[in-house]
Motif scaffolding. Structure first.
Motif, PDB file in Angstrom:
ATOM      1  N   GLY A  16       0.818  -1.213   0.000  1.00 50.59           N
ATOM      2  CA  GLY A  16       0.000   0.000   0.000  1.00 50.59           C
ATOM      3  C   GLY A  16       0.849   1.259   0.000  1.00 50.59           C
ATOM      4  O   GLY A  16       0.588   2.200  -0.754  1.00 50.59           O
ATOM      5  N   LEU A  17       1.887   1.275   0.834  1.00 48.63           N
ATOM      6  CA  LEU A  17       2.803   2.419   0.839  1.00 48.63           C
ATOM      7  C   LEU A  17       3.461   2.585  -0.525  1.00 48.63           C
ATOM      8  O   LEU A  17       3.568   3.697  -1.044  1.00 48.63           O
ATOM      9  N   MET A  18       3.906   1.464  -1.105  1.00 52.56           N
ATOM     10  CA  MET A  18       4.546   1.520  -2.413  1.00 52.56           C
ATOM     11  C   MET A  18       3.583   2.056  -3.471  1.00 52.56           C
ATOM     12  O   MET A  18       3.944   2.907  -4.282  1.00 52.56           O
ATOM     13  N   GLY A  52      -2.822  -1.887   4.840  1.00 44.23           N
ATOM     14  CA  GLY A  52      -2.614  -3.250   5.319  1.00 44.23           C
ATOM     15  C   GLY A  52      -3.894  -3.887   5.814  1.00 44.23           C
ATOM     16  O   GLY A  52      -4.235  -5.008   5.431  1.00 44.23           O
ATOM     17  N   SER A  53      -4.636  -3.173   6.646  1.00 42.08           N
ATOM     18  CA  SER A  53      -5.862  -3.742   7.213  1.00 42.08           C
ATOM     19  C   SER A  53      -6.963  -3.879   6.165  1.00 42.08           C
ATOM     20  O   SER A  53      -7.685  -4.876   6.133  1.00 42.08           O
ATOM     21  N   CYS A  54      -7.092  -2.893   5.286  1.00 39.27           N
ATOM     22  CA  CYS A  54      -8.117  -2.963   4.237  1.00 39.27           C
ATOM     23  C   CYS A  54      -7.833  -4.123   3.288  1.00 39.27           C
ATOM     24  O   CYS A  54      -8.735  -4.892   2.943  1.00 39.27           O
ATOM     25  N   THR A  55      -6.584  -4.266   2.891  1.00 40.46           N
ATOM     26  CA  THR A  55      -6.222  -5.330   1.959  1.00 40.46           C
ATOM     27  C   THR A  55      -6.364  -6.696   2.614  1.00 40.46           C
ATOM     28  O   THR A  55      -6.774  -7.668   1.971  1.00 40.46           O
ATOM     29  N   PHE A  56      -6.060  -6.775   3.893  1.00 45.35           N
ATOM     30  CA  PHE A  56      -6.229  -8.033   4.609  1.00 45.35           C
ATOM     31  C   PHE A  56      -7.711  -8.441   4.620  1.00 45.35           C
ATOM     32  O   PHE A  56      -8.046  -9.607   4.416  1.00 45.35           O
ATOM     33  N   GLY A 126      -8.072  -3.279  -6.700  1.00 41.20           N
ATOM     34  CA  GLY A 126      -8.660  -4.399  -5.966  1.00 41.20           C
ATOM     35  C   GLY A 126      -8.527  -5.699  -6.723  1.00 41.20           C
ATOM     36  O   GLY A 126      -8.170  -6.736  -6.145  1.00 41.20           O
ATOM     37  N   LEU A 127      -8.803  -5.657  -8.022  1.00 38.40           N
ATOM     38  CA  LEU A 127      -8.670  -6.876  -8.825  1.00 38.40           C
ATOM     39  C   LEU A 127      -7.210  -7.301  -8.970  1.00 38.40           C
ATOM     40  O   LEU A 127      -6.905  -8.489  -8.969  1.00 38.40           O
ATOM     41  N   PHE A 128      -6.314  -6.323  -9.087  1.00 37.92           N
ATOM     42  CA  PHE A 128      -4.886  -6.652  -9.159  1.00 37.92           C
ATOM     43  C   PHE A 128      -4.435  -7.366  -7.886  1.00 37.92           C
ATOM     44  O   PHE A 128      -3.634  -8.298  -7.934  1.00 37.92           O
ATOM     45  N   GLN A 129      -4.952  -6.934  -6.746  1.00 32.91           N
ATOM     46  CA  GLN A 129      -4.565  -7.533  -5.471  1.00 32.91           C
ATOM     47  C   GLN A 129      -4.882  -9.025  -5.431  1.00 32.91           C
ATOM     48  O   GLN A 129      -4.240  -9.774  -4.697  1.00 32.91           O
TER      49      GLN A 129
END
Length: 155
Positions: A16-18, A52-56, A126-129
């Motif tokens: 996310g930072l990157m 981090g939390s959102c992606t988790f 989101g789809l890339f993740q």
């Protein structure tokens, strides 16, 4: 065995930072009409925890609903998650005078905390993740000969 959840959470925060540093560097480049070539991106340590939390949570959604929802529907959910996370995080950080973003100059802002112009970016991100989720779940602590399995010392 997939990577430990804490490691995945850490990786998501770093990614996310990157993403944010890269995005802000490119955004400033375009905004300057390609006059500012320094590509200095910026972020905040708060973003590490927010992303981090959102992606988790996005990972949890992906694991539960990938077989049930189309990619388009999942993209819409990821977009909504990103906006919700950004809005709520912004409200909390603003309360402590720590919010590092302000979208009031955008045409489609909501309280200066989210910019609806970014909807396609959040959808695609989101789809890339999902590729990142799959990759991290494919990793194992014991995929090489030097790994200690069941307490055994490798040869």
């Amino acid at each position: 065995m997939a990577l430990n959840p804490w490691i995945r959470l850490f990786v998501y925060g770093l990614l996310g930072l990157m993403y944010e540093i890269t995005f802000t560097a490119l955004w400033d480049l375009v905004q300057s009409n390609f006059a500012t070539l320094s590509l200095k991106g910026y972020s905040s340590i708060w973003s590490f925890f927010i992303y981090g939390s959102c992606t988790f949570c996005g990972e949890k959604f992906y694991n539960l609903y990938k077989p049930k929802f189309s990619a388009f529907t999942r993209g819409l959910v990821y977009m909504q998650m990103a906006y919700s996370w950004e809005f709520v995080s912004g409200l909390i950080l603003r309360r402590f005078n720590a919010c590092t973003w302000d979208y009031t100059d955008f045409r489609l802002d909501v309280m200066g905390l989210i910019a609806l112009e970014y909807a396609p970016m959040w959808f695609l991100t989101g789809l890339f993740q999902e590729f990142i989720y799959d990759y991290l779940f494919s990793l194992s602590h014991c995929q090489h000969k030097r790994c200690f399995v069941n307490g055994d010392i490798p040869e």
